[in-house]
Design an enzyme around this catalytic site. Structure first.
Site, PDB file in Angstrom:
ATOM      1  N   ALA A 113       0.845  -1.204   0.000  1.00 17.60           N
ATOM      2  CA  ALA A 113       0.000   0.000   0.000  1.00 17.60           C
ATOM      3  C   ALA A 113       0.873   1.244   0.000  1.00 17.60           C
ATOM      4  CB  ALA A 113      -0.913  -0.014   1.219  1.00 17.60           C
ATOM      5  N   ASN A 114       0.267   2.414   0.078  1.00 15.42           N
ATOM      6  CA  ASN A 114       1.026   3.664   0.192  1.00 15.42           C
ATOM      7  C   ASN A 114       0.276   4.604   1.134  1.00 15.42           C
ATOM      8  OD1 ASN A 114      -0.782   5.493  -1.411  1.00 15.42           O
ATOM      9  ND2 ASN A 114      -0.344   3.959  -2.964  1.00 15.42           N
ATOM     10  N   ARG A 115       0.856   5.778   1.386  1.00 11.21           N
ATOM     11  CA  ARG A 115       0.342   6.657   2.443  1.00 11.21           C
ATOM     12  C   ARG A 115      -0.788   7.590   2.007  1.00 11.21           C
ATOM     13  NH1 ARG A 115       3.769   6.032   6.609  1.00 11.21           N
ATOM     14  NH2 ARG A 115       5.921   5.520   6.085  1.00 11.21           N
TER      15      ARG A 115
END
Ligand code: C5P
Length: 286
Positions: A87-89
């Protein structure tokens, strides 16, 4: 009634609605219909309600009535096995704010959102997805649109072969090798679509170095009309934060050159409102 308005459950519910962007007119303070009671709880005067509505509609300006605006927002989650993912932020705040601003301007809005912790904006059709492939599919189904604003932080790669069961340590001390494969570029797909390309295609570029140069390259490579470039170096706190300093790159320069418009540091809601105004102006002129 004052007892209802001061009840902790009502106070909590009102706070939730306000946080979701719902506006309140009243209640006013004064005598209640019940004899002898007074306090907060009177219905606002009808003329006050009408004036508040007029101000809201006037402020938003119904500048996108009759238009279909497609927005992507949030991260994507790319499964590794049934319990893990890449995932990412991205928080989805900027994309959701754009969807809400377009809806407030009268557009029909389809928001394709990856997994986020923020509520669905009011008055918007939201399609919830997890992976880049699901997002691509949902975007294709949402077309045709007049405008596409691709705000999502789509994962560049997914795991080549998702494991059907949870990966285990095998005692050897060696970590497993994770083979990745590239995800489709949804923005480029739409930007270069001969049949269904929206009249206005807008992408985002989140970069930590050489922002304008990279964003300029994206404008061409992805077939976008504009790229909204933002610096996401950790010091700026943009990723997951509430403010954004953006630069709008477009092909509006003389001789088709890339033009850069620098916007001041603004809340993500204000960036969204300004972008919607710019969109309405551009499709009005096209
Ligand atoms: O190449 P990069 O990921 O930096 O490009 C960002 C822009 O492209 C954003 O508008 C993002 O929503 C879009 N994008 C996409 N599909 C991908 C990767 C990026 O739509 N697979």
């Amino acid at each position: 009634n004052p007892k209802m308005w001061s009840h902790p459950a009502t106070v909590r519910n009102v706070a939730t609605l306000r946080a979701d962007g719902v506006r309140f007119v009243g209640p006013a303070t004064g005598e209640m219909a019940e004899s002898g009671e007074a306090g907060i709880g009177r219905m606002a005067e009808p003329l006050e309600i009408a004036a508040a509505l007029a101000a809201m509609i006037g402020a938003a300006g119904q500048i996108l009535v009759g238009r279909h605006v497609l927005v992507t927002s949030g991260p994507t989650h790319e499964p590794i096995d049934p319990v893990r993912y890449l995932a990412n932020r991205s928080s989805g705040r900027q994309g959701h704010a754009i969807a809400a601003a377009a809806a407030a301007a009268g557009a029909r809005v389809t928001l394709v959102s990856g997994p986020v912790a923020i509520p669905d904006p009011a008055g918007v059709t939201v399609v919830h997805v997890e992976t880049a492939l699901e997002m691509q599919d949902a975007v294709a189904k949402a077309l045709p649109a007049d405008v596409a604003v691709m705000t999502a932080a789509v994962a560049d790669w997914r795991v080549a072969a998702e494991r059907p069961s949870k990966m285990k340590k095998d005692g050897s001390g060696k970590p497993p090798a994770l083979a990745l494969t590239e995800n489709p570029d949804i923005l480029a797909g739409i930007g270069h679509d001969r049949k269904l390309r929206p009249r206005l295609v807008i992408g985002f570029a989140a970069e930590t170095d050489d922002l304008i140069r990279h964003a300029g390259e994206k404008l061409k490579r992805k077939g976008a009309d504009w790229i909204v470039a933002n610096d996401v170096s950790p010091a700026g706190g943009v990723m997951g934060g509430t403010e954004n300093t953006v630069h709008i790159l477009s092909r509006d320069g003389s001789g088709g050159k890339v033009a850069v418009e620098d916007w001041p540091k603004l809340g993500k809601d204000a960036v969204a409102a300004r972008l919607v105004e710019r969109i309405a102006r551009a499709i009005g002129e096209k």
